[in-house]
Design a protein around this motif. Structure first.
Motif, short mmCIF file in Angstrom:
data_model
loop_
_atom_site.label_atom_id
_atom_site.label_comp_id
_atom_site.label_asym_id
_atom_site.label_seq_id
_atom_site.Cartn_x
_atom_site.Cartn_y
_atom_site.Cartn_z
N VAL A 62 0.86 -1.18 0.00
CA VAL A 62 0.00 0.00 0.00
C VAL A 62 0.90 1.23 0.00
O VAL A 62 2.11 1.12 0.14
N VAL A 65 2.14 3.40 5.54
CA VAL A 65 2.07 2.55 6.73
C VAL A 65 2.65 3.34 7.90
O VAL A 65 3.62 4.08 7.75
N ALA A 74 -2.53 1.24 7.73
CA ALA A 74 -1.98 0.91 6.42
C ALA A 74 -3.05 1.28 5.40
O ALA A 74 -4.20 0.84 5.52
N PHE A 75 -2.68 2.12 4.44
CA PHE A 75 -3.69 2.53 3.48
C PHE A 75 -3.11 2.93 2.14
O PHE A 75 -1.92 3.19 2.02
N GLN A 94 -2.89 -5.67 -2.88
CA GLN A 94 -3.16 -4.62 -1.88
C GLN A 94 -4.28 -5.06 -0.94
O GLN A 94 -4.18 -4.88 0.27
N MET A 98 -4.00 -5.65 3.12
CA MET A 98 -4.88 -4.96 4.08
C MET A 98 -5.67 -5.95 4.93
O MET A 98 -5.88 -5.71 6.13
N TYR A 101 -3.25 -7.09 7.52
CA TYR A 101 -2.97 -5.99 8.45
C TYR A 101 -4.09 -5.86 9.47
O TYR A 101 -3.85 -5.69 10.67
N GLU A 102 -5.32 -5.98 9.02
CA GLU A 102 -6.48 -5.92 9.93
C GLU A 102 -6.46 -7.09 10.92
O GLU A 102 -6.81 -6.93 12.08
N ALA A 108 -6.90 -0.83 8.20
CA ALA A 108 -6.53 -0.82 6.79
C ALA A 108 -7.67 -0.22 5.98
O ALA A 108 -8.84 -0.55 6.20
#
Length: 176
Positions: A62, A65, A74-75, A94, A98, A101-102, A108
């Motif tokens: 992404v 972060v 994180a986006f 991506q 995410m 990450y979640e 995310a």
């Protein structure tokens, strides 16, 4: 640098705005978020030391972060001229990043600038996944919760911290 005709510079204005926001957040002690550079393998350098050929070594994750007030974020930044963000603009690698990450208790999401209406929204990965599961091709700004709209102040800051709080609350509500 990528030529403008290739589409490789789409989103640069939004990314610059977000980077300026992060400078302010850091100065104010609110968080530290970094732009993730895309890894490029240089294959040819001219006599002046300028890169003339290269390729992307691997797919990036992404755009950004970091930590905002102790919460991992994180986006990716996306811009669209349409009233809807095409889901094809969010790449599978991506989405997978995410999701993972979640699972690690981070937040995310996508920050999208709907240029046609000049509005900015935070779009949680959960909403992206819901649209994919329902066979949708895009995410209209009209279907997003109003409290996910970002406050763009004309001092160069896209303040998304209040919306992160809305996102955390929304996440708790959908889990119960």
């Amino acid at each position: 640098m990528t030529a403008w005709r290739t589409g490789g510079l789409k989103g640069d204005a939004l990314e610059t705005l977000i980077e300026e926001t992060h400078i302010q957040y850091k100065k104010q002690g609110l968080g530290i978020v970094e732009k993730i550079p895309t890894s490029v393998k240089v294959t040819k350098i001219d006599g002046k030391g300028c890169v003339c050929e290269g390729y992307f070594e691997k797919k990036s994750t992404v755009d950004f972060v970091g930590l905002i007030q102790g919460v991992g974020v994180a986006f990716d930044a996306k811009e669209t001229m349409n009233p809807s963000l095409p889901l094809q603009n969010i790449h599978d690698h991506q989405i997978q990043f995410m999701i993972h990450y979640e699972k690690q208790k981070g937040l995310a999401f996508i920050i999208c600038h709907y240029k046609k209406v000049d509005r900015y929204f935070l779009i949680p990965i959960h909403i992206v996944l819901e649209h994919i599961r329902n066979g949708k091709k895009s995410i209209s700004y009209k279907v997003l919760p109003e409290n996910f709209e970002l406050d763009y102040r004309y001092n160069g800051v896209l303040n998304y911290i209040p919306v992160l709080n809305n996102y955390r609350k929304w996440k708790r509500e959908i889990k119960t």
